[in-house]
Design a protein around this motif. Structure first.
Motif, mmCIF file in Angstrom:
data_model
loop_
_atom_site.group_PDB
_atom_site.id
_atom_site.type_symbol
_atom_site.label_atom_id
_atom_site.label_comp_id
_atom_site.label_asym_id
_atom_site.label_seq_id
_atom_site.Cartn_x
_atom_site.Cartn_y
_atom_site.Cartn_z
ATOM 1 N N ARG A 2 0.819 -1.200 0.000
ATOM 2 C CA ARG A 2 0.000 0.000 0.000
ATOM 3 C C ARG A 2 0.854 1.250 0.000
ATOM 4 N NH1 ARG A 2 -4.491 0.457 4.499
ATOM 5 N NH2 ARG A 2 -3.808 2.584 4.271
ATOM 6 N N LYS A 3 0.387 2.251 -0.731
ATOM 7 C CA LYS A 3 1.082 3.534 -0.717
ATOM 8 C C LYS A 3 0.663 4.322 0.514
ATOM 9 C CE LYS A 3 1.576 4.186 -5.648
ATOM 10 N NZ LYS A 3 1.277 5.070 -6.764
ATOM 11 N N ILE A 4 1.622 4.934 1.172
ATOM 12 C CA ILE A 4 1.344 5.758 2.343
ATOM 13 C C ILE A 4 1.380 7.209 1.895
ATOM 14 C CG2 ILE A 4 2.132 6.415 4.643
ATOM 15 C CD1 ILE A 4 3.472 3.634 4.756
ATOM 16 N N PRO A 5 0.327 7.978 2.179
ATOM 17 C CA PRO A 5 0.337 9.376 1.752
ATOM 18 C C PRO A 5 1.499 10.139 2.370
ATOM 19 C CG PRO A 5 -1.705 8.848 2.906
ATOM 20 C CD PRO A 5 -0.879 7.615 2.873
ATOM 21 N N GLN A 6 2.054 11.027 1.570
ATOM 22 C CA GLN A 6 3.203 11.794 2.017
ATOM 23 C C GLN A 6 2.799 12.820 3.072
ATOM 24 O OE1 GLN A 6 4.871 14.148 -1.092
ATOM 25 N NE2 GLN A 6 6.885 14.179 -0.168
ATOM 26 N N TYR A 7 1.604 13.348 2.924
ATOM 27 C CA TYR A 7 1.208 14.430 3.818
ATOM 28 C C TYR A 7 -0.273 14.314 4.117
ATOM 29 C CZ TYR A 7 1.429 19.064 5.855
ATOM 30 O OH TYR A 7 1.397 20.122 6.721
ATOM 31 N N ILE A 8 -0.633 14.119 5.364
ATOM 32 C CA ILE A 8 -2.029 14.067 5.779
ATOM 33 C C ILE A 8 -2.275 15.280 6.669
ATOM 34 C CG2 ILE A 8 -3.771 12.779 7.036
ATOM 35 C CD1 ILE A 8 -2.275 10.241 6.272
ATOM 36 N N VAL A 9 -3.210 16.119 6.261
ATOM 37 C CA VAL A 9 -3.464 17.371 6.967
ATOM 38 C C VAL A 9 -4.958 17.555 7.188
ATOM 39 C CG1 VAL A 9 -1.455 18.552 6.040
ATOM 40 C CG2 VAL A 9 -3.588 18.635 4.815
ATOM 41 N N LYS A 11 -8.409 19.632 6.725
ATOM 42 C CA LYS A 11 -8.878 20.346 5.531
ATOM 43 C C LYS A 11 -8.552 21.830 5.552
ATOM 44 C CE LYS A 11 -12.647 17.448 3.997
ATOM 45 N NZ LYS A 11 -14.049 17.403 3.666
ATOM 46 N N ASN A 12 -8.580 22.444 6.723
ATOM 47 C CA ASN A 12 -8.360 23.899 6.776
ATOM 48 C C ASN A 12 -6.891 24.274 6.583
ATOM 49 O OD1 ASN A 12 -7.401 22.941 9.176
ATOM 50 N ND2 ASN A 12 -8.616 24.274 10.477
ATOM 51 N N GLU A 13 -5.967 23.297 6.623
ATOM 52 C CA GLU A 13 -4.555 23.622 6.450
ATOM 53 C C GLU A 13 -4.159 23.681 4.973
ATOM 54 O OE1 GLU A 13 -0.311 21.920 8.001
ATOM 55 O OE2 GLU A 13 -2.065 21.681 9.255
ATOM 56 N N ILE A 14 -4.896 22.987 4.101
ATOM 57 C CA ILE A 14 -4.646 23.062 2.664
ATOM 58 C C ILE A 14 -5.340 24.322 2.154
ATOM 59 C CG2 ILE A 14 -4.925 21.952 0.436
ATOM 60 C CD1 ILE A 14 -5.044 19.289 1.892
ATOM 61 N N SER A 15 -4.557 25.358 1.924
ATOM 62 C CA SER A 15 -5.111 26.648 1.537
ATOM 63 C C SER A 15 -4.156 27.350 0.595
ATOM 64 C CB SER A 15 -5.324 27.502 2.790
ATOM 65 O OG SER A 15 -5.678 28.810 2.436
ATOM 66 N N TRP A 16 -4.684 28.293 -0.161
ATOM 67 C CA TRP A 16 -3.846 29.072 -1.072
ATOM 68 C C TRP A 16 -2.899 29.976 -0.301
ATOM 69 C CZ3 TRP A 16 -4.467 34.278 -0.513
ATOM 70 C CH2 TRP A 16 -5.660 34.725 0.063
ATOM 71 N N LYS A 17 -3.137 30.159 0.994
ATOM 72 C CA LYS A 17 -2.286 31.016 1.817
ATOM 73 C C LYS A 17 -1.020 30.298 2.281
ATOM 74 C CE LYS A 17 -6.412 33.225 3.626
ATOM 75 N NZ LYS A 17 -7.208 33.437 4.826
ATOM 76 N N THR A 38 3.277 12.006 -5.541
ATOM 77 C CA THR A 38 2.973 12.570 -4.231
ATOM 78 C C THR A 38 2.328 11.555 -3.296
ATOM 79 O OG1 THR A 38 0.813 13.361 -4.966
ATOM 80 C CG2 THR A 38 2.668 14.875 -5.169
ATOM 81 N N TRP A 39 1.763 10.489 -3.852
ATOM 82 C CA TRP A 39 1.087 9.441 -3.099
ATOM 83 C C TRP A 39 -0.093 9.956 -2.294
ATOM 84 C CZ3 TRP A 39 5.307 5.760 -0.767
ATOM 85 C CH2 TRP A 39 6.028 5.189 -1.813
ATOM 86 N N ASN A 40 -0.732 11.002 -2.768
ATOM 87 C CA ASN A 40 -1.930 11.509 -2.110
ATOM 88 C C ASN A 40 -3.142 10.751 -2.620
ATOM 89 O OD1 ASN A 40 -0.756 13.516 -0.562
ATOM 90 N ND2 ASN A 40 -0.822 14.981 -2.223
ATOM 91 N N ASN A 41 -4.190 10.701 -1.790
ATOM 92 C CA ASN A 41 -5.430 10.148 -2.310
ATOM 93 C C ASN A 41 -6.129 11.216 -3.156
ATOM 94 O OD1 ASN A 41 -6.490 11.869 -0.423
ATOM 95 N ND2 ASN A 41 -7.135 10.274 0.981
ATOM 96 N N VAL A 42 -7.223 10.866 -3.781
ATOM 97 C CA VAL A 42 -7.887 11.762 -4.718
ATOM 98 C C VAL A 42 -8.374 13.031 -4.036
ATOM 99 C CG1 VAL A 42 -9.851 11.961 -6.285
ATOM 100 C CG2 VAL A 42 -8.568 9.850 -6.195
ATOM 101 N N THR A 43 -8.899 12.900 -2.836
ATOM 102 C CA THR A 43 -9.437 14.056 -2.126
ATOM 103 C C THR A 43 -8.362 15.101 -1.855
ATOM 104 O OG1 THR A 43 -11.012 12.577 -1.048
ATOM 105 C CG2 THR A 43 -10.734 14.774 -0.100
ATOM 106 N N TYR A 44 -7.229 14.666 -1.312
ATOM 107 C CA TYR A 44 -6.150 15.606 -1.013
ATOM 108 C C TYR A 44 -5.542 16.183 -2.282
ATOM 109 C CZ TYR A 44 -6.118 14.490 3.940
ATOM 110 O OH TYR A 44 -6.459 14.353 5.251
ATOM 111 N N GLN A 47 -7.710 18.925 -3.537
ATOM 112 C CA GLN A 47 -7.606 20.110 -2.689
ATOM 113 C C GLN A 47 -6.300 20.852 -2.940
ATOM 114 O OE1 GLN A 47 -8.122 18.799 1.326
ATOM 115 N NE2 GLN A 47 -10.281 18.292 1.029
ATOM 116 N N PHE A 48 -5.201 20.122 -3.086
ATOM 117 C CA PHE A 48 -3.917 20.761 -3.395
ATOM 118 C C PHE A 48 -3.962 21.432 -4.752
ATOM 119 C CE2 PHE A 48 -1.891 18.016 -0.112
ATOM 120 C CZ PHE A 48 -1.273 19.030 0.583
ATOM 121 N N ARG A 49 -4.559 20.762 -5.735
ATOM 122 C CA ARG A 49 -4.647 21.331 -7.078
ATOM 123 C C ARG A 49 -5.447 22.627 -7.073
ATOM 124 N NH1 ARG A 49 -8.245 21.240 -11.144
ATOM 125 N NH2 ARG A 49 -7.422 21.374 -13.249
ATOM 126 N N GLN A 50 -6.582 22.631 -6.391
ATOM 127 C CA GLN A 50 -7.423 23.828 -6.326
ATOM 128 C C GLN A 50 -6.707 24.966 -5.601
ATOM 129 O OE1 GLN A 50 -10.343 24.028 -7.925
ATOM 130 N NE2 GLN A 50 -10.365 26.169 -7.422
#
Length: 65
Positions: A2-9, A11-17, A38-44, A47-50
């Motif tokens: 299984r792939k382990i996500p690189q960064y789990i945060v 929701k409020n920490e993933i921001s354009w700021k 990046t090994w992120n799941n689709v949701t993260y 959010q990073f892309r947006q």
């Protein structure tokens, strides 16, 4: 294996700021790194892309490095 996500945060920490965090998900040419690297799941990844797109529109992150 299984792939382990690189960064789990929360929701409020993933921001354009949060420019330091977003720069980790942009390669040296300025494009967004794919999930394969990046090994992120689709949701993260969405959010990073947006957040990266919003930061680019405000010229906090360059479109091309």
């Amino acid at each position: 294996m299984r792939k382990i996500p690189q960064y789990i945060v929360p929701k409020n920490e993933i921001s354009w700021k949060n420019i330091e965090l977003l720069n980790q998900y942009i390669n040296r040419f300025g494009s967004i790194k794919p999930r394969k690297y990046t090994w992120n799941n689709v949701t993260y990844q969405k959010q990073f892309r947006q957040a990266i797109i919003r930061a680019r529109e405000l010229w906090l992150i360059p479109y091309i490095k």
